[in-house]
Design a protein around this motif. Structure first.
Motif, PDB file in Angstrom:
ATOM      1  N   CYS A  16      46.929  69.457 -25.521  1.00 11.02           N
ATOM      2  CA  CYS A  16      46.305  70.642 -24.940  1.00 11.02           C
ATOM      3  C   CYS A  16      47.165  71.170 -23.794  1.00 11.02           C
ATOM      4  CB  CYS A  16      44.907  70.287 -24.434  1.00 11.02           C
ATOM      5  SG  CYS A  16      44.089  71.640 -23.553  1.00 11.02           S
ATOM      6  N   VAL A  17      47.539  72.426 -23.884  1.00  8.64           N
ATOM      7  CA  VAL A  17      48.417  73.051 -22.895  1.00  8.64           C
ATOM      8  C   VAL A  17      47.837  72.912 -21.486  1.00  8.64           C
ATOM      9  CG1 VAL A  17      49.413  75.243 -22.126  1.00  8.64           C
ATOM     10  CG2 VAL A  17      49.356  74.699 -24.558  1.00  8.64           C
ATOM     11  N   GLU A  18      46.583  73.330 -21.313  1.00  6.08           N
ATOM     12  CA  GLU A  18      45.982  73.335 -19.980  1.00  6.08           C
ATOM     13  C   GLU A  18      45.716  71.923 -19.460  1.00  6.08           C
ATOM     14  OE1 GLU A  18      45.312  77.231 -21.885  1.00  6.08           O
ATOM     15  OE2 GLU A  18      44.913  75.195 -22.561  1.00  6.08           O
ATOM     16  N   GLY A  23      46.685  67.563 -15.746  1.00 11.21           N
ATOM     17  CA  GLY A  23      46.426  66.134 -15.781  1.00 11.21           C
ATOM     18  C   GLY A  23      45.113  65.750 -16.424  1.00 11.21           C
ATOM     19  N   GLY A  24      44.565  66.626 -17.253  1.00 11.08           N
ATOM     20  CA  GLY A  24      43.302  66.348 -17.919  1.00 11.08           C
ATOM     21  C   GLY A  24      43.490  65.555 -19.202  1.00 11.08           C
ATOM     22  N   ASP A  95      50.779  58.618 -33.529  1.00  7.45           N
ATOM     23  CA  ASP A  95      50.661  57.508 -32.579  1.00  7.45           C
ATOM     24  C   ASP A  95      49.997  57.926 -31.267  1.00  7.45           C
ATOM     25  OD1 ASP A  95      52.786  59.028 -31.630  1.00  7.45           O
ATOM     26  OD2 ASP A  95      54.096  57.306 -31.262  1.00  7.45           O
ATOM     27  N   GLN A  96      49.658  59.199 -31.134  1.00 12.43           N
ATOM     28  CA  GLN A  96      48.930  59.677 -29.951  1.00 12.43           C
ATOM     29  C   GLN A  96      47.447  59.380 -30.163  1.00 12.43           C
ATOM     30  OE1 GLN A  96      49.838  63.624 -28.188  1.00 12.43           O
ATOM     31  NE2 GLN A  96      47.747  64.114 -28.792  1.00 12.43           N
ATOM     32  N   PRO A 101      45.592  62.210 -23.789  1.00 13.14           N
ATOM     33  CA  PRO A 101      46.710  61.350 -24.158  1.00 13.14           C
ATOM     34  C   PRO A 101      46.592  59.981 -23.492  1.00 13.14           C
ATOM     35  CG  PRO A 101      47.415  62.792 -22.403  1.00 13.14           C
ATOM     36  CD  PRO A 101      45.986  63.170 -22.742  1.00 13.14           C
ATOM     37  N   ALA A 102      47.351  59.052 -24.008  1.00 17.51           N
ATOM     38  CA  ALA A 102      47.360  57.696 -23.456  1.00 17.51           C
ATOM     39  C   ALA A 102      47.667  57.756 -21.964  1.00 17.51           C
ATOM     40  CB  ALA A 102      48.400  56.841 -24.175  1.00 17.51           C
TER      41      ALA A 102
END
Length: 116
Positions: A16-18, A23-24, A95-96, A101-102
């Motif tokens: 997700c771009v935003e 940092g979301g 793998d994400q 994200p991880a």
């Protein structure tokens, strides 16, 4: 459903771009079929894919999850099991993790989503 789709435009990235900018984190991802913007779904805390539709008027998204090819048309509130082939890649990397994200997903993510 062909209005609002440009099959030649690649996705904006793997997440997700935003959310990436701020940092979301997200639950699942959706790709704008017109401009390639990748945003988080309505089950995600920030709902950036819907916000993108509201800001741009781009009506059609495709799931950006591995193994899924369905489309959603915000304008008609219709689900399409398939549609035109869009420029690759067709999903985030396998793998994400989902949610992702991880490293940015809180340990209580399921509780957070229940309250959203």
């Amino acid at each position: 459903m062909t209005n609002g789709i440009d099959p030649s435009v690649p996705p904006s990235g793997a997440g997700c771009v935003e959310c990436d900018e701020h940092g979301g984190w997200w639950f699942h991802l959706r790709r704008c079929a017109q401009c390639g913007h990748v945003g988080c779904c309505d089950s995600s805390p920030a709902k950036h894919a819907t916000e993108h539709f509201k800001a741009t008027g781009h009506p059609v998204v495709q799931s950006f999850e591995p193994g899924e090819g369905w489309f959603w048309d915000y304008g008609s509130s219709e689900l399409y099991e398939s549609g035109p082939e869009l420029a690759p890649p067709v999903s985030h990397p396998v793998d994400q993790p989902s949610p992702g994200p991880a490293g940015r997903v809180p340990s209580d993510w399921a509780q957070v989503l229940k309250g959203a």
